[in-house]
Design an enzyme around this catalytic site. Structure first.
Site, PDB file in Angstrom:
ATOM      1  N   LYS A 194    -100.326  30.737 -60.452  1.00 50.25           N
ATOM      2  CA  LYS A 194    -100.499  31.656 -61.589  1.00 50.25           C
ATOM      3  C   LYS A 194    -100.905  30.804 -62.781  1.00 50.25           C
ATOM      4  O   LYS A 194    -100.093  30.078 -63.339  1.00 50.25           O
ATOM      5  CB  LYS A 194     -99.174  32.387 -61.876  1.00 50.25           C
ATOM      6  CG  LYS A 194     -99.344  33.758 -62.465  1.00 50.25           C
ATOM      7  CD  LYS A 194     -99.544  33.931 -63.937  1.00 50.25           C
ATOM      8  CE  LYS A 194     -98.758  33.230 -64.967  1.00 50.25           C
ATOM      9  NZ  LYS A 194     -99.497  33.187 -66.255  1.00 50.25           N
ATOM     10  N   GLY A 247     -94.828  23.626 -68.515  1.00 52.83           N
ATOM     11  CA  GLY A 247     -94.845  24.510 -69.678  1.00 52.83           C
ATOM     12  C   GLY A 247     -93.672  24.210 -70.592  1.00 52.83           C
ATOM     13  O   GLY A 247     -93.252  23.059 -70.724  1.00 52.83           O
ATOM     14  N   SER A 248     -93.128  25.259 -71.226  1.00 55.89           N
ATOM     15  CA  SER A 248     -92.086  25.071 -72.240  1.00 55.89           C
ATOM     16  C   SER A 248     -90.695  24.958 -71.603  1.00 55.89           C
ATOM     17  O   SER A 248     -90.455  25.500 -70.526  1.00 55.89           O
ATOM     18  CB  SER A 248     -92.101  26.257 -73.200  1.00 55.89           C
ATOM     19  OG  SER A 248     -91.727  27.433 -72.504  1.00 55.89           O
ATOM     20  N   THR A 251     -89.147  28.513 -70.808  1.00 56.24           N
ATOM     21  CA  THR A 251     -89.605  29.107 -69.556  1.00 56.24           C
ATOM     22  C   THR A 251     -89.115  28.275 -68.376  1.00 56.24           C
ATOM     23  O   THR A 251     -88.753  28.824 -67.325  1.00 56.24           O
ATOM     24  CB  THR A 251     -91.138  29.257 -69.561  1.00 56.24           C
ATOM     25  OG1 THR A 251     -91.508  30.020 -70.712  1.00 56.24           O
ATOM     26  CG2 THR A 251     -91.639  29.961 -68.317  1.00 56.24           C
ATOM     27  N   GLY A 252     -89.054  26.950 -68.558  1.00 52.71           N
ATOM     28  CA  GLY A 252     -88.555  26.071 -67.491  1.00 52.71           C
ATOM     29  C   GLY A 252     -87.146  26.444 -67.053  1.00 52.71           C
ATOM     30  O   GLY A 252     -86.824  26.418 -65.857  1.00 52.71           O
ATOM     31  N   GLU A 269     -92.115  20.194 -65.561  1.00 55.87           N
ATOM     32  CA  GLU A 269     -92.735  19.261 -66.500  1.00 55.87           C
ATOM     33  C   GLU A 269     -92.820  20.001 -67.825  1.00 55.87           C
ATOM     34  O   GLU A 269     -93.619  20.919 -67.974  1.00 55.87           O
ATOM     35  CB  GLU A 269     -94.101  18.829 -65.971  1.00 55.87           C
ATOM     36  CG  GLU A 269     -94.580  17.548 -66.597  1.00 55.87           C
ATOM     37  CD  GLU A 269     -95.319  17.790 -67.880  1.00 55.87           C
ATOM     38  OE1 GLU A 269     -94.649  17.907 -68.941  1.00 55.87           O
ATOM     39  OE2 GLU A 269     -96.548  17.877 -67.824  1.00 55.87           O
ATOM     40  N   CYS A 303     -98.625  17.326 -73.277  1.00 58.27           N
ATOM     41  CA  CYS A 303     -97.196  17.121 -73.023  1.00 58.27           C
ATOM     42  C   CYS A 303     -96.769  15.712 -73.384  1.00 58.27           C
ATOM     43  O   CYS A 303     -95.697  15.496 -73.918  1.00 58.27           O
ATOM     44  CB  CYS A 303     -96.871  17.431 -71.571  1.00 58.27           C
ATOM     45  SG  CYS A 303     -98.075  16.772 -70.421  1.00 58.27           S
ATOM     46  N   GLU A 400     -90.924  19.527 -80.157  1.00 57.91           N
ATOM     47  CA  GLU A 400     -92.302  19.382 -79.717  1.00 57.91           C
ATOM     48  C   GLU A 400     -93.141  20.365 -80.539  1.00 57.91           C
ATOM     49  O   GLU A 400     -93.076  21.576 -80.327  1.00 57.91           O
ATOM     50  CB  GLU A 400     -92.434  19.696 -78.227  1.00 57.91           C
ATOM     51  CG  GLU A 400     -93.843  19.478 -77.737  1.00 57.91           C
ATOM     52  CD  GLU A 400     -94.022  19.783 -76.251  1.00 57.91           C
ATOM     53  OE1 GLU A 400     -93.682  20.891 -75.821  1.00 57.91           O
ATOM     54  OE2 GLU A 400     -94.509  18.889 -75.537  1.00 57.91           O
TER      55      GLU A 400
HETATM   56  P1  NAI Z   1     -94.828  28.866 -71.521  1.00 53.31           P
HETATM   57  O1  NAI Z   1     -93.888  27.945 -70.851  1.00 53.31           O
HETATM   58  O2  NAI Z   1     -94.305  30.200 -71.930  1.00 53.31           O
HETATM   59  O3  NAI Z   1     -96.116  29.112 -70.576  1.00 53.31           O
HETATM   60  C1  NAI Z   1     -96.511  28.248 -69.529  1.00 53.31           C
HETATM   61  C2  NAI Z   1     -96.815  29.053 -68.264  1.00 53.31           C
HETATM   62  O4  NAI Z   1     -95.628  29.762 -67.885  1.00 53.31           O
HETATM   63  C3  NAI Z   1     -97.902  30.125 -68.441  1.00 53.31           C
HETATM   64  O5  NAI Z   1     -98.641  30.239 -67.240  1.00 53.31           O
HETATM   65  C4  NAI Z   1     -97.097  31.386 -68.656  1.00 53.31           C
HETATM   66  O6  NAI Z   1     -97.793  32.557 -68.271  1.00 53.31           O
HETATM   67  C5  NAI Z   1     -95.910  31.149 -67.735  1.00 53.31           C
HETATM   68  N1  NAI Z   1     -94.699  31.916 -68.097  1.00 53.31           N
HETATM   69  C6  NAI Z   1     -94.294  32.318 -69.319  1.00 53.31           C
HETATM   70  N2  NAI Z   1     -93.131  33.004 -69.228  1.00 53.31           N
HETATM   71  C7  NAI Z   1     -92.793  33.039 -67.922  1.00 53.31           C
HETATM   72  C8  NAI Z   1     -91.711  33.597 -67.190  1.00 53.31           C
HETATM   73  N3  NAI Z   1     -90.719  34.269 -67.796  1.00 53.31           N
HETATM   74  N4  NAI Z   1     -91.673  33.416 -65.844  1.00 53.31           N
HETATM   75  C9  NAI Z   1     -92.646  32.725 -65.222  1.00 53.31           C
HETATM   76  N5  NAI Z   1     -93.708  32.200 -65.855  1.00 53.31           N
HETATM   77  C10 NAI Z   1     -93.785  32.352 -67.186  1.00 53.31           C
HETATM   78  O7  NAI Z   1     -95.428  28.100 -72.774  1.00 53.31           O
HETATM   79  P2  NAI Z   1     -96.253  28.722 -74.000  1.00 53.31           P
HETATM   80  O8  NAI Z   1     -95.556  29.957 -74.477  1.00 53.31           O
HETATM   81  O9  NAI Z   1     -97.659  28.862 -73.605  1.00 53.31           O
HETATM   82  O10 NAI Z   1     -96.128  27.547 -75.084  1.00 53.31           O
HETATM   83  C11 NAI Z   1     -94.958  27.383 -75.878  1.00 53.31           C
HETATM   84  C12 NAI Z   1     -94.655  25.932 -76.100  1.00 53.31           C
HETATM   85  O11 NAI Z   1     -94.395  25.305 -74.842  1.00 53.31           O
HETATM   86  C13 NAI Z   1     -95.770  25.106 -76.692  1.00 53.31           C
HETATM   87  O12 NAI Z   1     -95.798  25.193 -78.074  1.00 53.31           O
HETATM   88  C14 NAI Z   1     -95.415  23.726 -76.225  1.00 53.31           C
HETATM   89  O13 NAI Z   1     -94.460  23.140 -77.063  1.00 53.31           O
HETATM   90  C15 NAI Z   1     -94.806  23.957 -74.865  1.00 53.31           C
HETATM   91  N6  NAI Z   1     -95.790  23.715 -73.788  1.00 53.31           N
HETATM   92  C16 NAI Z   1     -95.727  22.543 -73.080  1.00 53.31           C
HETATM   93  C17 NAI Z   1     -96.687  22.272 -72.126  1.00 53.31           C
HETATM   94  C18 NAI Z   1     -96.685  21.008 -71.340  1.00 53.31           C
HETATM   95  O14 NAI Z   1     -97.734  20.483 -71.019  1.00 53.31           O
HETATM   96  N7  NAI Z   1     -95.545  20.507 -70.934  1.00 53.31           N
HETATM   97  C19 NAI Z   1     -97.795  23.183 -71.863  1.00 53.31           C
HETATM   98  C20 NAI Z   1     -97.729  24.416 -72.619  1.00 53.31           C
HETATM   99  C21 NAI Z   1     -96.760  24.636 -73.544  1.00 53.31           C
HETATM  100 MG    MG Z   2     -95.169  31.864 -73.306  1.00 59.44          MG
END
Ligand code: NAI
Ligand code: MG
Length: 498
Positions: A194, A247-248, A251-252, A269, A303, A400
């Site tokens: 996804k 991701g965040s 969500t992690g 990660e 990241c 972050e």
């Molecule tokens: P996010 O963690 O919400 O999104 C990342 C992925 O998780 C996307 O594919 C999203 O659709 C999916 N996701 C979101 N909620 C979910 C759920 N409840 N169950 C399963 N999958 C879900 O991150 P977001 O909102 O895009 O960014 C927020 C912050 O997270 C950023 O400002 C940054 O600090 C951090 N981040 C870190 C990343 C990294 O490379 N480690 C990448 C993106 C964001």
């Molecule tokens: Mg999100």
């Protein structure tokens, strides 16, 4: 449901010319399909805020179908009958096709994420390299024999987990797609991915290239949609055997809870607040450009961005003066001008970064870059910003930010540097700048993180290098041969030999 008949022969061609394709963005069991609900999500160009395409807004029904397709690929599909070396050759073929389409894929990635064209091109090169590395790694990782009782023979065997789920973010869609899928496929898993709803067009093009390369139906499935809907449905599905998430941290936590409910393992990660530690004896000619690049690359939405600068007292004025000069020359602009940095991904991300900056007193601002005069007012641009004189507890030293913001603090000695460097909840990477070899080793050993760069800074580094975090940065190791271990499980076979 299958819409293959309606599509031109080459989906990447279609996507790359930005023709309308009615949200037909799910790849399940070897065919392109759209969500049963018919709902779509807009894809927005971050450089001008305009809608450039639409994707399917899928939910649990599409996720269930994708998991079923993956399971049947493993149970009795062509995928289950391939020899490891043939899996490797398929991944190599995907790599060659990515390389052959580099320019078009880079243009697609740049339009979707806003990153400068040269950076997007580098990302596509790395994407090809992942498929090449793991294609070559398929047949290199074996089990072992274990000395035990004289009348018993013991061996271990690496087996795929089965159906693996992959949820990836928007900051490096192409690279993270390859980083997580290539090793999983190499080990013989069947995957369901996804991608992020903010930027995922390149993942569709890469999936179509994989289909053209001959990847058997059901081995690779992709479902587009929001995190709350399709993402949560994938994470919670009882048909999964392993989960990989980038991701965040928020969500992690949800992902790990979902994995725990299904008694499966996961890798997380989750980003970081990675320090750049500069000692008085550092080679500043070498350090300054790499420290700058470590925070402006991908507009700080990396990241492993080096977002905290820790400088030894006696050279702090010189380091800040040099960085001030460098920051003030940086220009944020649209991808086709190939500026130093592009826009942020979304209005939401812009608000988040500007929120941190406006909560910070102006006295802390040492330097700001500029926004290119040709940049659209509707784009999500934030000039790179250098801050100093912050306290260790300041949110700008702890959180972050995920923007082009470098926060600086001073330290007195080595012990102080290590204490500050380890003083956040995160632990992903660190950069250490000193010419003292023994100190390099002491500090590298004392840092609580997954990767340490000594007199260099890779912001993620090469495909070959194991990568992952501690604490709030997550757990598990991706990249390098370690990823092949993560995407497989070990079985111990004990045989009585009489
Ligand atoms: P996010 O963690 O919400 O999104 C990342 C992925 O998780 C996307 O594919 C999203 O659709 C999916 N996701 C979101 N909620 C979910 C759920 N409840 N169950 C399963 N999958 C879900 O991150 P977001 O909102 O895009 O960014 C927020 C912050 O997270 C950023 O400002 C940054 O600090 C951090 N981040 C870190 C990343 C990294 O490379 N480690 C990448 C993106 C964001
Ligand atoms: Mg999100």
């Amino acid at each position: 449901m299958s819409r293959n008949d309606d599509l031109p022969a080459s989906l990447p061609g279609l996507i790359m010319t930005r023709a309308r394709w009615e949200g037909c963005t799910n790849f399940i069991g070897g065919s392109w399909q759209r969500a049963a609900s018919g709902q779509t999500l807009p894809m927005i160009n971050p450089a001008d805020g305009q809608v450039i395409d639409t994707i399917s807004r899928s939910s649990s029904g599409e996720i269930s179908r994708a998991i079923k397709a993956a399971r049947s690929a493993l149970d009795d599909g062509e995928w289950s009958r391939l020899h490891p070396v043939d899996r490797g050759r398929l991944l190599m073929r995907i790599s060659e096709m990515i390389r052959a389409h580099t320019d078009r894929l880079a243009a697609l990635e740049a339009g979707d994420t806003g990153k400068p064209l040269s950076q997007a091109t580098h990302d596509i090169t790395a994407t090809a390299r992942y498929f090449e590395f793991y294609g070559g790694g398929v047949d290199k990782l074996g089990g072992e024999t274990i000395p035990y009782l004289n009348d018993h023979d013991v061996r271990t065997r690496r087996e795929p987990h089965g159906v693996t789920g992959h949820i990836i973010p928007w900051n490096y869609p192409a690279q993270i797609y390859a980083r997580t899928l290539a090793p999983a496929l190499a080990m013989g898993n069947a995957v369901v991915l996804k991608p992020a709803e903010e930027a995922c067009l390149v993942t569709l093009a890469l999936t179509e290239l994989a289909r053209e390369a001959g990847l058997p139906p059901g081995s690779l499935n992709l479902v587009t949609g929001t995190g709350e809907d399709a993402g949560a449905a994938l994470a919670a599905h009882p048909g999964l055997d392993f989960l990989s998430f980038t991701g965040s941290p928020t969500t992690g936590t949800r992902i790990q809870s979902a994995a725990a409910r299904n008694h499966i393992d996961c890798t997380l990660e989750l980003g970081g607040k990675s320090p750049q530690i500069v000692f008085a004896d550092a080679d500043l000619e070498r350090a300054i450009p790499l420290i700058l690049n470590g925070i402006i690359q991908n507009s700080g939405q990396t990241c492993s961005a080096g977002s905290r600068l820790l400088v030894q007292d006696e050279i702090a004025p010189e380091v800040l003066a040099r960085l001030q000069h460098a920051f003030e020359r940086c220009v944020a602009g649209p991808p086709d001008l190939d500026p130093d940095l592009g826009p942020l991904i979304s209005a939401r991300q812009c608000e988040r970064v500007n929120g941190y900056l406006s909560a910070c007193n102006d006295d802390h601002v040492v330097a700001r870059g500029t926004i290119h005069p040709e940049a659209s007012d509707a784009g999500f641009f934030v000039p790179p910003t250098l801050l100093s004189g912050l306290e260790p507890s300041d949110p700008l030293m702890q959180d972050e930010v995920f923007g082009p913001v470098l926060s600086c603090m001073r330290f007195a000695d080595e012990a102080d540097a290590v204490r500050l460097a380890n003083g956040t909840d995160y632990g992903l990477v660190a950069g250490v700048w000193t010419c003292d070899g023994a100190r390099q080793t002491r500090i590298a050993n004392a840092l609580e993180c997954g990767q340490v760069f000594l007199n260099c800074f890779g912001a993620g580094g090469g495909v070959e290098l194991p990568f992952g975090g501690v604490g709030k940065s997550g757990h598990g190791r991706e990249k390098g041969l370690e990823a092949l271990r993560q995407f497989s499980r070990l079985k111990t076979i004990v045989q009585w030999t009489g």
